[in-house]
Design an enzyme around this catalytic site. Sequence first.
Site, mmCIF file in Angstrom:
data_model
loop_
_atom_site.group_PDB
_atom_site.id
_atom_site.type_symbol
_atom_site.label_atom_id
_atom_site.label_comp_id
_atom_site.label_asym_id
_atom_site.label_seq_id
_atom_site.Cartn_x
_atom_site.Cartn_y
_atom_site.Cartn_z
ATOM 1 C CD GLU A 196 -76.208 -48.629 -18.974
ATOM 2 O OE1 GLU A 196 -75.588 -47.825 -19.649
ATOM 3 O OE2 GLU A 196 -76.685 -49.635 -19.313
ATOM 4 C CD GLU A 213 -71.247 -48.066 -20.221
ATOM 5 O OE1 GLU A 213 -72.083 -48.189 -20.995
ATOM 6 O OE2 GLU A 213 -71.370 -48.854 -19.185
#
Length: 467
Positions: free
Chosen positions: A173, A362
Amino acid sequence: MSSKFPDHFLWGGAVAANQVEGAYQTDGKGLSTSDFQPQGIFGAITPRVDGDSGIKDVAIDFYHRYPQDIALFAEMGFKCLRISIAWTRIFPQGDEEAPNEAGLAFYDRLFDEMARYGIQPLVTLSHYEMPYGLVKQYGGWGNRKTIGFFEHYARTVFERYKHKVQHWLTFNEINMSLHAPFTGVGLAEDSSKSEIYQAIHHQLVASARAVKACHEIVPGGKIGNMLLGGILYPLSCKPEDVLETQRQNRDWLFFGDVQARGGYPAYMRRYFRENGIQVEITAEDQQALRETIDFISFSYYMSGCVTTDEAQNNTARTNILNMVPNPHLASSEWGWQIDPVGLRYLLNVLYDRYQKPLFIVENGLGAKDRVEADGSINDDYRINYLNDHLVQVAEAIDDGVEVMGYTSWGPIDLVSASKAEMSKRYGFIYVDRDDAGNGSLERRRKKSFYWYRDVIQSNGNSLKNKA
């Protein structure tokens, strides 16, 4: 539904070292930035004092219990497990020349255990942590020297595991540094935009160098980036709202643009210019950035809305990204809006933009699970959430999007990143531990365990399209 998933689709789950391993100073491991965030990635930075402890110090003790956990993942039929390597297990301070053999040996054992069951590793090099020694001695990613330290770490693990790991990711991320600078780049939370973007630039260069190293060292290896897929919709069709939505989506798409296209987009140069942001970008940096990733990976939990109405903006801050809620969507217990269709939309947006394979690494639902008197855990809410999202992945594949795989977040309960809670559970496997660190750490299969096993075994045929 009839399966639209390709035959070699990589079904599995995803975890992070600092949220599952524990053993935070075992076998020569150094302290990471995560060890200084006992309350999660948005918590205050807390000095370590002899004798103190945090829930992540033990986490779910995956470091010692991984054989049992890998066996449970294999029972579900996992084709892939996304893990991260704790950088500080390999280079405890970050600037050592020689790696820590005990740390390297741990991941050898882990990869060998996965190979016994035919589970492919997907390995993240840096997942919300870096050696605290690099922050203390050099100023984290604010210092250009950190590029070299990261490249040395990346080359070390590529050489060690080149015959065991084919799929790699650079930074987890990576766009989250804009919201949590200490977590992302090792900078103080009050750092200026110029300081944060300079640190991000160093990280982008380091990512590109790692891509080059992977292509040189790992035979047939593929390496991707990893984005927080925070797709935004305009709250209204007012042109100003639409334009502002485009601008805010570019805040995070910028990271993908650099890593997939090999340079800074014009809109970002304008943003820097108009906001007085100074970033040193050398000719050598520009050359390094031309080494682009093989695939795009991302997380997806929720979507949000954008409006230019400041009154609404000021009253609608309800989640970690301060997204304006969508009035058409329900929310989880933690205020994260549930939008399965948004995943199909995001997949199409990313594929249209980059024309590279996509990997959903995810996606999941954090919830408070209850153990019944008979020991069962009936998490139908999790089953419904994942089913509805996977149905939309199938639709995106039918749209023509190339999707490599899907690793649900937290296939086993773990310490949540945002608040360092055990009570925010994501897993198909229940772990007996509470927010205070009490519990036996016993593993227990939830109802969703059997549901996901059937999804994988049927290659998605068992999913229910409720449309």
